[in-house]
Design an enzyme around this catalytic site. Structure first.
Site, PDB file in Angstrom:
ATOM      1  N   ASP A   9       9.785-101.839 -89.304  1.00  0.00           N
ATOM      2  CA  ASP A   9      10.071-101.547 -87.901  1.00  0.00           C
ATOM      3  C   ASP A   9       9.768-102.785 -87.059  1.00  0.00           C
ATOM      4  OD1 ASP A   9      10.006-100.689 -85.255  1.00  0.00           O
ATOM      5  OD2 ASP A   9       8.788 -98.913 -85.669  1.00  0.00           O
ATOM      6  N   VAL A  32      18.028-100.176 -82.882  1.00  0.00           N
ATOM      7  CA  VAL A  32      16.966-101.135 -82.576  1.00  0.00           C
ATOM      8  C   VAL A  32      16.702-101.172 -81.071  1.00  0.00           C
ATOM      9  CG1 VAL A  32      16.395-103.616 -82.548  1.00  0.00           C
ATOM     10  CG2 VAL A  32      17.433-102.619 -84.568  1.00  0.00           C
ATOM     11  N   ASP A  33      17.769-101.188 -80.289  1.00  0.00           N
ATOM     12  CA  ASP A  33      17.673-101.276 -78.839  1.00  0.00           C
ATOM     13  C   ASP A  33      16.828-100.124 -78.275  1.00  0.00           C
ATOM     14  OD1 ASP A  33      18.182-102.237 -76.263  1.00  0.00           O
ATOM     15  OD2 ASP A  33      20.188-101.380 -76.155  1.00  0.00           O
ATOM     16  N   SER A 120      24.238-106.177 -84.906  1.00  0.00           N
ATOM     17  CA  SER A 120      25.604-105.642 -84.964  1.00  0.00           C
ATOM     18  C   SER A 120      25.953-104.828 -86.216  1.00  0.00           C
ATOM     19  CB  SER A 120      26.659-106.754 -84.798  1.00  0.00           C
ATOM     20  OG  SER A 120      26.771-107.123 -83.448  1.00  0.00           O
ATOM     21  N   THR A 121      24.995-104.606 -87.121  1.00  0.00           N
ATOM     22  CA  THR A 121      25.340-103.913 -88.374  1.00  0.00           C
ATOM     23  C   THR A 121      25.186-102.396 -88.301  1.00  0.00           C
ATOM     24  OG1 THR A 121      23.116-104.214 -89.294  1.00  0.00           O
ATOM     25  CG2 THR A 121      24.742-105.925 -89.792  1.00  0.00           C
ATOM     26  N   GLY A 122      24.712-101.883 -87.180  1.00  0.00           N
ATOM     27  CA  GLY A 122      24.579-100.428 -87.018  1.00  0.00           C
ATOM     28  C   GLY A 122      25.846 -99.841 -86.420  1.00  0.00           C
ATOM     29  N   VAL A 123      25.708 -99.280 -85.226  1.00  0.00           N
ATOM     30  CA  VAL A 123      26.858 -98.626 -84.578  1.00  0.00           C
ATOM     31  C   VAL A 123      27.994 -99.603 -84.255  1.00  0.00           C
ATOM     32  CG1 VAL A 123      25.573 -96.667 -83.646  1.00  0.00           C
ATOM     33  CG2 VAL A 123      25.829 -98.734 -82.269  1.00  0.00           C
ATOM     34  N   TYR A 124      27.721-100.916 -84.234  1.00  0.00           N
ATOM     35  CA  TYR A 124      28.782-101.896 -83.966  1.00  0.00           C
ATOM     36  C   TYR A 124      29.587-102.213 -85.233  1.00  0.00           C
ATOM     37  CZ  TYR A 124      27.079-102.786 -79.190  1.00  0.00           C
ATOM     38  OH  TYR A 124      26.731-102.682 -77.866  1.00  0.00           O
TER      39      TYR A 124
END
Length: 169
Positions: A9, A32-33, A120-124
């Site tokens: 985390d 993360v944000d 950028s590897t999650g929801v993007y």
């Protein structure tokens, strides 16, 4: 510069600065944000609002800084990663700019240690292999007299495996 890989985390990492994979609004979001905003407290959000009032939204590939709020880091560097849209050349350049602009901002703040999430590897939906390659290459090519250690913080097993392989090369 020493490169380190941690699975965990990012809000618990002790570093001079951590990087937030922010959205252009800078007002928090998912992944993360959201985790950084929740753990860091209201101070980070208030500083983000001040930045927005000054300059408007944060453009993709750009980076801005706030304090760490309640986090163990002194600073949070917020960078906006690209949303994957199959334009590999453009998306790759924008993602590389996230790392580059975050590193330049870190240097201006006399940061010795900085931790990066998988931007950028999650929801993007940026392809994880390509994103990892861009992150590691951009960071390895960055020359710094100031920054001593860069930590890649992977939240999941898949990203951790990708980065392990990339850092062994």
């Amino acid at each position: 510069m020493k490169l380190e890989l941690i699975k965990g985390d990012i809000t618990k990492i002790k570093a001079d600065a951590i990087v937030n994979a922010a959205n252009s609004s800078l007002l928090g979001g998912g992944g993360v944000d959201g985790a950084i905003h929740r753990a860091g407290g209201k101070q980070i959000l208030e500083e983000c609002k001040e930045i927005r009032n000054r300059q408007g939204k944060c453009k993709t590939g750009e980076a801005v800084v706030t304090s760490g709020g309640n986090l163990p880091s002194k600073y949070v560097i917020h960078t906006v990663g690209p949303i994957w849209n199959d334009n590999e050349e453009k998306s790759s350049k924008l993602l590389a700019n996230c790392y580059l602009n975050s590193l330049k901002l870190a240097e201006s703040l006399d940061v010795k240690t900085i931790a990066f999430p998988n931007i950028s590897t999650g929801v993007y939906r940026f392809p994880k292999e390509l994103a990892g390659k861009i992150a590691v290459e951009t960071i390895k090519n960055f020359q710094s007299e100031m920054i001593e250690k860069i930590i890649f913080v992977c939240f999941d097993d898949e990203n951790e495996e990708i980065y392990k392989k990339l850092l062994e090369e």
